[in-house]
Design an enzyme around this catalytic site. Structure first.
Site, PDB file in Angstrom:
ATOM      1  N   HIS A 321       0.888  -1.221   0.020  1.00 26.09           N
ATOM      2  CA  HIS A 321      -0.172   0.130   0.026  1.00 26.09           C
ATOM      3  C   HIS A 321       0.875   1.242  -0.083  1.00 26.09           C
ATOM      4  CE1 HIS A 321      -3.052   2.682   1.184  1.00 26.09           C
ATOM      5  NE2 HIS A 321      -2.466   3.213   2.143  1.00 26.09           N
ATOM      6  N   HIS A 326       1.226   5.058  -2.211  1.00 25.89           N
ATOM      7  CA  HIS A 326       1.612   6.339  -2.090  1.00 25.89           C
ATOM      8  C   HIS A 326       2.969   6.847  -2.662  1.00 25.89           C
ATOM      9  CE1 HIS A 326      -1.548   7.139   1.229  1.00 25.89           C
ATOM     10  NE2 HIS A 326      -1.285   6.025   1.689  1.00 25.89           N
ATOM     11  N   GLU A 366      -6.024   9.126  -0.061  1.00 28.70           N
ATOM     12  CA  GLU A 366      -6.100   7.649  -0.017  1.00 28.70           C
ATOM     13  C   GLU A 366      -7.178   7.284  -1.226  1.00 28.70           C
ATOM     14  OE1 GLU A 366      -4.900   5.437   1.604  1.00 28.70           O
ATOM     15  OE2 GLU A 366      -4.015   6.492   3.318  1.00 28.70           O
ATOM     16  N   SER A 388      -3.479   0.727  -4.725  1.00 27.90           N
ATOM     17  CA  SER A 388      -2.978  -0.411  -4.179  1.00 27.90           C
ATOM     18  C   SER A 388      -3.982  -1.518  -4.276  1.00 27.90           C
ATOM     19  CB  SER A 388      -2.074  -0.164  -2.947  1.00 27.90           C
ATOM     20  OG  SER A 388      -3.063   0.351  -2.045  1.00 27.90           O
TER      21      SER A 388
HETATM   22 FE   LIG Z   1      -2.696   4.872   2.908  1.00 30.57          FE
END
Ligand SMILES: [Fe+2]
Length: 478
Positions: A321, A326, A366, A388
């Protein structure tokens, strides 16, 4: 911009001198707002000078008078009530020039009919010869209400990047306390590995290089499975900023399906492009602590990977993730500025405002969607929760065209800050920005209008937060 705010940033007497044209208070209010960013640029060098002061280190241990941390001068806040007439602000401000008292902020609010309350922060304190003369002159001039205000007490917040060490170890869990339904709960080898990696993170400090991690075959295999599943979807649904960064990271950070890139290499690469960096953390942080890190252009980043029995599922943020979702976005300047904007607004913020900011973070960093300049009719993802997650990426970017698709709203931080969200299912609502720059500008406006205890800026040279008015920082609680 709200009418109540006229100047809300660092400025200097010389700038105020130019601003205070003989006009009415209402007129000055508009004029100042329009010229605000110019003032900021003009006085950038002054701010640089005092932020570089040798007193930075010396004052870091002080929790009491925050205005004296970072080599900043002691400041005092003053409330003056003035009648709205042509030239009145000019008449009052000339006393500050006369006694060479430097103003750092002015804010106006209408009080009674034809009257305005002016909140003025200036350098100096009661007892300084010039400050005392200034106050005496203002009284003699006939300022109706003249009050020296107490310093506002705010929640503890980091002032220097070294203080992120305190936050990084204030995890909500240790990164090892797995829930009974965690896929690795009954796997002793996995749990031991999690403990080992948590120790690495805990031993890290702000001025140490990020430790090299030798990932096991099993971990790399898990990474490869996620990579293989996501790669085609990124090409289809990721925003071009993500794809551009990914290509660069393949070249400079060893991003590929067959090995897990090192956090140290990624952080170094990002820092060279956008001054954003990664910082190891052993587990989940509170919203306040996590967002505070963003103010320092620092992203708290876990180092463990999900359990290999379920490579396409993780109940918590892991390296798939963090590094695949990110990290590439932090190679983009607009995205970094956007993230830092949320971070700066979180410093010393009330719990209610932290909640609002955390929701904005959720629906953007997010789960944010944006339009792409090349294919404006298509939905593209810039949020890491999407980039992700193979299932949700496709679901979100397919938009409302599918029968049971999600609701897509125009990116509006005001709306996002009030929007509830689930954490275990796909999001029913996504926010769509025109571009990353559009997302940033709207976020900036939202943050400016929050009732913040102060406005903060980050000096990347001294790695210190500068605030524009005097406040008292509460003690740090472990
Ligand atoms: Fe995150």
């Amino acid at each position: 911009m709200k009418a109540s705010r006229i100047v809300n940033r660092v400025t200097a007497v010389s700038a105020i001198r130019r601003l205070a044209k003989p006009t009415s208070i209402a007129g000055i209010r508009t004029w100042n707002v329009q010229n605000f960013s110019t003032q900021l640029q003009e006085h950038e060098h002054e701010w640089q000078e005092f932020s570089n002061s040798e007193t930075v280190e010396k004052n870091l241990n002080s929790n009491i008078l925050v205005s004296n941390v970072s080599g900043e001068p002691i400041r005092t806040s003053l409330l003056m009530e003035l009648t709205d007439r042509v030239g009145v602000l000019h008449d009052v401000l000339r006393f500050f020039w006369k006694y060479d008292v430097n103003i750092s902020r002015i804010e106006s609010r209408p009080s009674n009919l034809q009257k305005f309350d002016f909140f003025v922060d200036f350098e100096g304190q009661i007892g300084d010869e010039n400050v005392d003369k200034l106050l005496k002159s203002l009284k003699e001039f006939g300022v109706q209400k003249l009050l020296v205000l107490d310093e506002k007490e705010v929640d503890w917040f980091p002032r220097h990047i070294s203080e992120l060490d305190l936050i990084a170890n204030r995890t909500l869990d240790a990164g090892i306390d797995l829930e009974a339904d965690h896929p690795g709960f009954q796997d002793d080898v996995y749990r031991k590995r999690r403990e080992e990696l948590a120790r690495f993170s805990k031993e890290h400090s702000w001025n140490k290089p990020i430790a090299h991690i030798e990932y096991t075959k099993d971990e790399v295999h898990c990474w490869s499975m996620v990579w293989d599943k996501m790669e085609q979807l990124w090409q289809k649904y990721a925003c071009h900023e993500y794809l551009d960064a990914l290509e660069l990271m393949k070249k400079h950070c060893n991003y590929n399906r067959d090995s897990i890139p090192q956090q140290a290499d990624i952080s170094k690469f990002l820092e060279s492009r956008t001054k954003f960096k990664l910082r190891p953390v052993s587990g989940l942080l509170s919203s306040r602590d996590f967002l505070n890190g963003l103010a320092f252009r620092t992203f708290f980043c876990t180092q463990y990977i999900r359990h290999s029995s379920r490579p396409l599922y993780t109940p918590e943020p892991d390296i798939c993730h963090e590094l695949l979702g990110h990290a590439p976005m932090f190679a983009n300047q607009d995205f970094c500025d956007f993230s830092q904007e949320i971070g700066l607004a979180s410093l010393g913020a009330s719990d209610a405002d932290i909640e609002k900011l955390a929701r904005c973070y959720w629906f953007s960093v997010e789960f944010g969607l944006c339009k792409d300049r090349n294919t404006p009719s298509e939905l593209k993802a810039y949020g890491a929760g999407l980039l992700s997650s193979f299932g949700e990426l496709e679901y979100a970017c397919s938009g409302p065209v599918v029968e049971v698709g999600p609701t897509i709203l125009e990116w509006d931080p005001e709306v996002a800050s009030k929007q509830d969200f689930p954490i275990t299912t796909y999001q029913p609502v996504y926010f769509l920005a025109e571009s990353l720059q559009d997302a940033k500008m709207k976020m900036r406006r939202f943050c400016e209008d929050l009732p913040r205890p102060f406005f903060a800026r980050y000096n990347s040279q001294t790695q210190t937060i500068f605030i524009d008015r005097p406040v008292q920082r509460k003690d740090f609680e472990d």
